[in-house]
Structures are given as structure tokens and as C-alpha cells.
Design a protein around this motif. Sequence first.
Motif, short mmCIF file in Angstrom:
data_model
loop_
_atom_site.label_atom_id
_atom_site.label_comp_id
_atom_site.label_asym_id
_atom_site.label_seq_id
_atom_site.Cartn_x
_atom_site.Cartn_y
_atom_site.Cartn_z
N ILE A 1 0.75 -1.35 0.19
CA ILE A 1 0.38 0.02 0.25
C ILE A 1 0.76 1.22 -0.26
O ILE A 1 1.05 2.18 -0.59
CB ILE A 1 -1.03 -0.01 0.91
N ALA B 1 -1.95 3.46 -3.24
CA ALA B 1 -2.75 2.78 -2.49
C ALA B 1 -4.05 3.99 -2.39
O ALA B 1 -3.93 3.54 -1.02
CB ALA B 1 -3.64 1.09 -3.05
N GLN B 2 -5.02 4.48 -2.13
CA GLN B 2 -6.40 4.78 -1.83
C GLN B 2 -7.28 3.56 -1.31
O GLN B 2 -7.80 4.21 -0.38
CB GLN B 2 -6.65 5.96 -2.57
N ARG B 3 -7.56 3.38 -1.89
CA ARG B 3 -8.68 1.87 -2.00
C ARG B 3 -8.43 0.86 -2.11
O ARG B 3 -8.55 0.07 -3.31
CB ARG B 3 -9.99 2.46 -2.19
N PRO B 4 -7.31 -0.15 -1.34
CA PRO B 4 -6.52 -0.80 -1.86
C PRO B 4 -7.81 -2.57 -1.55
O PRO B 4 -8.69 -2.14 -1.04
CB PRO B 4 -5.65 -1.83 -0.84
N LEU B 5 -7.43 -3.13 -2.60
CA LEU B 5 -8.73 -4.43 -2.55
C LEU B 5 -7.29 -5.63 -2.65
O LEU B 5 -6.60 -6.20 -3.37
CB LEU B 5 -9.34 -4.58 -3.37
N GLU C 1 -6.50 -4.79 7.66
CA GLU C 1 -8.06 -3.25 7.73
C GLU C 1 -8.84 -2.89 6.13
O GLU C 1 -8.77 -1.62 5.82
CB GLU C 1 -7.94 -1.79 8.74
N VAL C 2 -8.42 -3.86 5.22
CA VAL C 2 -8.85 -3.48 3.65
C VAL C 2 -9.83 -4.55 3.42
O VAL C 2 -10.34 -5.39 4.22
CB VAL C 2 -7.41 -3.23 3.13
N ASP C 3 -9.91 -3.42 2.36
CA ASP C 3 -11.61 -4.68 1.72
C ASP C 3 -10.41 -6.23 1.09
O ASP C 3 -9.95 -5.77 0.47
CB ASP C 3 -12.24 -4.11 0.40
N SER C 4 -11.78 -6.66 0.73
CA SER C 4 -10.72 -7.98 0.37
C SER C 4 -12.61 -8.91 -0.99
O SER C 4 -13.89 -8.41 -0.92
CB SER C 4 -11.00 -9.45 1.70
N THR D 1 -15.31 -9.31 1.81
CA THR D 1 -16.17 -7.95 1.80
C THR D 1 -17.20 -8.56 0.77
O THR D 1 -18.39 -7.65 0.24
CB THR D 1 -15.47 -6.82 1.51
#
Length: 182
Positions: free
Chosen positions: A51, A56-60, A77-80, A103
Motif C-alpha cells: 500500500i 493505494a487509496q482504496r486497496p483490495l 483493515e482493507v476490503d477483500s 467484503t
Amino acid sequence: PWYASNTDLTIPGARGIAPGNGAAVEVVRIATGAEPQVAGKPLPPMHRETILRTGAQRPLVVGDRLDTDIEGAFNGEVDSLLVLTGVTDGATLLAAPPQHRPTYVDADLRGLLTGQPEVTGDADGGFRCGGWTATAGAERLELTGDGGALDGLRALCAAAWTAGGEQGCGLDSGKVLARLGW
């Protein structure tokens, strides 16, 4: 010092499930009695560094395993996005404890190019996605309606995870998963 990149016990292969890096790590651990420092999933250091390096602003995090890929996203604490092309099946997904709950869920990497439909709760305690409504009964998960199998699975995830709370869902899911072809 001993470092392991990851502890995936299995990986999908052309002939089915095969031993992964974690299987080799276990052999060395048993033979030496030593514990490795794990640099990769599910621990956050490599995720965090990626990151930082990419900005990355909104990592997945995208992966096919709940216990490494999805837990890594949870720890970071990021989306998956769980893709169902690997070792995770529907029953395992529905029984997942919070740190293993993705997510988003999709069949494969093409899910990166499409939006995820919203799962909504209704006044009767059911969860809707597409044409499906899922509820948690006393002993098993229930599914009514019709539509795409992934929408049904997404609705079932919401019902199972709500019913299971912090422990994971232990309700029977065999019948509803069979209805969806999982």
C-alpha cells in the motif's frame, strides 16, 4: 533466522488441490522445532508495504483462501474479494468467523470488472440479494426465491454471518447450497 513468505497449506492445481508453501513450512517446523517469522499473508507487513509503495487509496485484497488471503485483508483493515476458483467452498464460506469473511464474493477474477449487488436486510430478519431471500432458521439456513447462484450465496452469507456472530455459523447449509449448485 527463518522467514516464510506464506503458510497456505494447499493450492489449487490442474489435478485438484495440491500441497502449498505452508505444507513445506510445517515439515521444516516439525523437523527443527523452530518457528518461522511469516512475512506474508495473513500478517499485515507485506500488505502494508505494498500500500505504501503503490500509494493505494482504496486497496483490495483478492484471493481464494479465507485463512490467509481474506484474513490478511482483515488484519490490514482493507476490503477483500474472495474468488471461488480455489480451495474455498460454499459451506466453509458460510461458516467463516469474522476474520475470514470477505467484503465481496465472486466466481472468479472477472468480478473485478463488475459491480457487486447490494445485500439488504428486511423487517422479517431475512437478507435479500437479487431475487433471493436467505434466513437463518433454528437448525439450518433457508433460501427462497430465484436468480443467479452468486446472489443466493451472497444473501446466505449475510444470514449465516449474522446468525453465527463472532463464532461462525454452525447451521446446516447443505440443502440451500445444493439448490444453488455449490
